[in-house]
Scaffold this motif. Structure first.
Motif, PDB file in Angstrom:
ATOM      1  N   GLY A 186      25.905  -4.932 -22.970  1.00 20.69           N
ATOM      2  CA  GLY A 186      26.002  -6.338 -23.325  1.00 20.69           C
ATOM      3  C   GLY A 186      24.710  -6.870 -23.908  1.00 20.69           C
ATOM      4  N   TYR A 187      24.793  -7.414 -25.110  1.00 13.64           N
ATOM      5  CA  TYR A 187      23.623  -7.988 -25.788  1.00 13.64           C
ATOM      6  C   TYR A 187      23.471  -9.442 -25.376  1.00 13.64           C
ATOM      7  CZ  TYR A 187      20.679  -9.747 -29.600  1.00 13.64           C
ATOM      8  OH  TYR A 187      19.689 -10.353 -30.337  1.00 13.64           O
ATOM      9  N   CYS A 188      22.321  -9.765 -24.788  1.00 14.30           N
ATOM     10  CA  CYS A 188      22.045 -11.116 -24.272  1.00 14.30           C
ATOM     11  C   CYS A 188      20.650 -11.561 -24.703  1.00 14.30           C
ATOM     12  CB  CYS A 188      22.121 -11.142 -22.748  1.00 14.30           C
ATOM     13  SG  CYS A 188      23.639 -10.535 -22.037  1.00 14.30           S
ATOM     14  N   PRO A 189      20.488 -12.048 -25.922  1.00 23.08           N
ATOM     15  CA  PRO A 189      19.156 -12.524 -26.328  1.00 23.08           C
ATOM     16  C   PRO A 189      18.771 -13.753 -25.528  1.00 23.08           C
ATOM     17  CG  PRO A 189      20.780 -13.163 -27.945  1.00 23.08           C
ATOM     18  CD  PRO A 189      21.495 -12.264 -26.967  1.00 23.08           C
ATOM     19  N   PRO A 190      17.492 -13.942 -25.264  1.00 31.45           N
ATOM     20  CA  PRO A 190      17.061 -15.074 -24.447  1.00 31.45           C
ATOM     21  C   PRO A 190      17.121 -16.389 -25.215  1.00 31.45           C
ATOM     22  CG  PRO A 190      15.161 -13.874 -25.276  1.00 31.45           C
ATOM     23  CD  PRO A 190      16.368 -13.075 -25.676  1.00 31.45           C
ATOM     24  N   ASP A 191      17.196 -17.494 -24.462  1.00 25.29           N
ATOM     25  CA  ASP A 191      17.074 -18.848 -25.020  1.00 25.29           C
ATOM     26  C   ASP A 191      18.107 -19.140 -26.097  1.00 25.29           C
ATOM     27  OD1 ASP A 191      14.798 -19.169 -23.396  1.00 25.29           O
ATOM     28  OD2 ASP A 191      13.526 -18.246 -24.917  1.00 25.29           O
ATOM     29  N   PHE A 193      22.228 -20.522 -26.192  1.00 24.11           N
ATOM     30  CA  PHE A 193      23.529 -20.745 -25.577  1.00 24.11           C
ATOM     31  C   PHE A 193      24.644 -20.179 -26.460  1.00 24.11           C
ATOM     32  CE2 PHE A 193      23.196 -24.796 -27.967  1.00 24.11           C
ATOM     33  CZ  PHE A 193      24.410 -24.804 -28.635  1.00 24.11           C
ATOM     34  N   ALA A 194      24.265 -19.666 -27.629  1.00 24.85           N
ATOM     35  CA  ALA A 194      25.258 -18.989 -28.465  1.00 24.85           C
ATOM     36  C   ALA A 194      25.638 -17.638 -27.877  1.00 24.85           C
ATOM     37  CB  ALA A 194      24.713 -18.803 -29.883  1.00 24.85           C
ATOM     38  N   HIS A 195      24.863 -17.158 -26.933  1.00 21.36           N
ATOM     39  CA  HIS A 195      25.173 -15.906 -26.247  1.00 21.36           C
ATOM     40  C   HIS A 195      25.286 -16.176 -24.747  1.00 21.36           C
ATOM     41  CE1 HIS A 195      23.793 -14.158 -30.055  1.00 21.36           C
ATOM     42  NE2 HIS A 195      24.451 -13.078 -29.697  1.00 21.36           N
ATOM     43  N   HIS A 196      25.961 -15.277 -24.066  1.00 18.13           N
ATOM     44  CA  HIS A 196      26.197 -15.448 -22.643  1.00 18.13           C
ATOM     45  C   HIS A 196      25.046 -14.883 -21.815  1.00 18.13           C
ATOM     46  CE1 HIS A 196      30.403 -16.791 -23.043  1.00 18.13           C
ATOM     47  NE2 HIS A 196      30.411 -16.041 -24.117  1.00 18.13           N
ATOM     48  N   GLU A 197      24.956 -15.383 -20.592  1.00 10.67           N
ATOM     49  CA  GLU A 197      23.959 -14.878 -19.650  1.00 10.67           C
ATOM     50  C   GLU A 197      24.318 -13.449 -19.229  1.00 10.67           C
ATOM     51  OE1 GLU A 197      21.197 -16.359 -18.537  1.00 10.67           O
ATOM     52  OE2 GLU A 197      21.565 -18.065 -19.870  1.00 10.67           O
ATOM     53  N   PRO A 198      23.307 -12.647 -18.879  1.00  8.64           N
ATOM     54  CA  PRO A 198      23.591 -11.279 -18.448  1.00  8.64           C
ATOM     55  C   PRO A 198      24.623 -11.201 -17.333  1.00  8.64           C
ATOM     56  CG  PRO A 198      21.245 -11.535 -18.833  1.00  8.64           C
ATOM     57  CD  PRO A 198      21.847 -12.903 -18.981  1.00  8.64           C
ATOM     58  N   ALA A 199      24.545 -12.105 -16.359  1.00  5.73           N
ATOM     59  CA  ALA A 199      25.482 -12.054 -15.232  1.00  5.73           C
ATOM     60  C   ALA A 199      26.927 -12.193 -15.685  1.00  5.73           C
ATOM     61  CB  ALA A 199      25.138 -13.147 -14.222  1.00  5.73           C
ATOM     62  N   VAL A 200      27.152 -12.967 -16.748  1.00  7.19           N
ATOM     63  CA  VAL A 200      28.514 -13.164 -17.252  1.00  7.19           C
ATOM     64  C   VAL A 200      29.059 -11.857 -17.829  1.00  7.19           C
ATOM     65  CG1 VAL A 200      29.921 -14.392 -18.948  1.00  7.19           C
ATOM     66  CG2 VAL A 200      28.140 -15.611 -17.685  1.00  7.19           C
ATOM     67  N   LEU A 201      28.231 -11.166 -18.620  1.00  4.40           N
ATOM     68  CA  LEU A 201      28.682  -9.915 -19.226  1.00  4.40           C
ATOM     69  C   LEU A 201      28.805  -8.799 -18.186  1.00  4.40           C
ATOM     70  CD1 LEU A 201      26.850  -9.866 -22.663  1.00  4.40           C
ATOM     71  CD2 LEU A 201      28.985 -10.980 -21.982  1.00  4.40           C
ATOM     72  N   LEU A 202      27.891  -8.780 -17.228  1.00 10.46           N
ATOM     73  CA  LEU A 202      28.006  -7.799 -16.145  1.00 10.46           C
ATOM     74  C   LEU A 202      29.263  -8.064 -15.328  1.00 10.46           C
ATOM     75  CD1 LEU A 202      24.268  -7.687 -15.021  1.00 10.46           C
ATOM     76  CD2 LEU A 202      25.522  -5.852 -16.175  1.00 10.46           C
ATOM     77  N   PHE A 210      21.026  -5.977 -22.389  1.00  8.96           N
ATOM     78  CA  PHE A 210      19.714  -5.865 -23.036  1.00  8.96           C
ATOM     79  C   PHE A 210      19.491  -7.101 -23.884  1.00  8.96           C
ATOM     80  CE2 PHE A 210      22.790  -4.250 -25.959  1.00  8.96           C
ATOM     81  CZ  PHE A 210      22.309  -4.454 -27.239  1.00  8.96           C
ATOM     82  N   SER A 211      18.230  -7.435 -24.144  1.00 11.42           N
ATOM     83  CA  SER A 211      17.911  -8.697 -24.808  1.00 11.42           C
ATOM     84  C   SER A 211      17.326  -8.536 -26.202  1.00 11.42           C
ATOM     85  CB  SER A 211      16.928  -9.499 -23.945  1.00 11.42           C
ATOM     86  OG  SER A 211      15.713  -8.775 -23.775  1.00 11.42           O
ATOM     87  N   SER A 212      17.097  -7.314 -26.652  1.00  9.39           N
ATOM     88  CA  SER A 212      16.513  -7.082 -27.973  1.00  9.39           C
ATOM     89  C   SER A 212      17.139  -5.860 -28.617  1.00  9.39           C
ATOM     90  CB  SER A 212      14.995  -6.887 -27.869  1.00  9.39           C
ATOM     91  OG  SER A 212      14.452  -6.437 -29.097  1.00  9.39           O
ATOM     92  N   MET A 213      17.526  -5.999 -29.881  1.00  8.68           N
ATOM     93  CA  MET A 213      18.092  -4.861 -30.600  1.00  8.68           C
ATOM     94  C   MET A 213      17.074  -3.734 -30.767  1.00  8.68           C
ATOM     95  SD  MET A 213      21.257  -4.909 -31.428  1.00  8.68           S
ATOM     96  CE  MET A 213      22.539  -6.095 -31.020  1.00  8.68           C
ATOM     97  N   ALA A 214      15.808  -4.043 -30.646  1.00 10.97           N
ATOM     98  CA  ALA A 214      14.777  -3.030 -30.813  1.00 10.97           C
ATOM     99  C   ALA A 214      14.867  -1.932 -29.762  1.00 10.97           C
ATOM    100  CB  ALA A 214      13.390  -3.678 -30.772  1.00 10.97           C
TER     101      ALA A 214
END
Length: 223
Positions: A186-191, A193-202, A210-214
């Protein structure tokens, strides 16, 4: 190799399209009398096929959604995407790295219509790397959260879906990947609201977030 193939969602994973698409939708909903906020628009519509949400629109506006209205939405949306679309930061490098590592065994499996997917990939320069491996949930019996589009992508690559890793950013997408039998990241970039919090995807079934495509390539190889 820990997996046989990597299957990517498109919107919010490869391209930063959700704000653009949602702004067009909210503009058209305001024309129908629904003053919907950006945050509510994301909560209600992101990750879902618009054709599956016509009941919500009709409930709030009294307007019976027609094929012509949806076609007009897609026309306005496509015009805005051509003008403003940008890739998700780091996504192009990540895809190129993974495509090389997996010798081209990658695919896009999106709930969007094919024209939108291919327009977006061409806009950000990812059309060639995914050539011949683009799958639309609009062309399967059921769209996400059903697994159909991921099963189609796995079949197209000739692999067992249980040997695939899926990259997603919405609960419905995660549920689709899990239902297909794949491992889901689950991709969850910080800051944002266009993306969900990690807990939601988990909670939806993602194995890791993870928070960065890198870091995506290394994360996949860490399994």
């Amino acid at each position: 190799m820990p997996f046989d193939a990597v299957l990517f969602d498109c919107d919010g994973v490869l391209v930063d399209s959700e704000r653009i698409t949602n702004a067009v939708l909210r503009s058209m909903l305001r024309e129908l009398g629904w003053e919907i906020s950006e945050e509510e628009g994301f909560r209600r519509f992101v990750g879902r096929a618009l054709t599956d949400e016509v009941g919500v629109i009709e409930e709030h506006t009294g307007f019976v959604v027609t094929d012509a209205w949806i076609a007009e939405f897609r026309r306005r949306r496509n015009d805005a995407l051509v003008t403003d679309l940008q890739p998700i930061p780091g996504a192009i490098d990540a895809v190129q790295q993974i495509a090389k590592l997996y010798e081209g065994r990658i695919a896009v499996a999106s709930g969007a219509d094919r024209h939108k997917i291919e327009l977006q990939l061409a806009k950000v320069g990812l059309d060639e790397v995914f050539a011949g491996q683009v799958y639309s949930g609009m062309e399967t019996a059921f769209s996400k959260p059903a697994p159909d589009v991921y099963l189609a992508a796995a079949a197209g690559l000739g692999i067992d879906p249980a040997r695939a890793v899926v990259v997603e950013d919405t609960p419905t997408g995660v549920q689709a990947g899990v239902a297909a039998g794949a491992v889901v990241l689950g991709y969850c970039p910080p800051d944002s609201f266009a993306h969900h919090e990690p807990a939601v995807l988990l909670g939806a079934g993602a194995t890791r977030t993870f928070s960065s495509m890198a870091v995506l390539g290394d994360l996949i190889q860490s399994f």
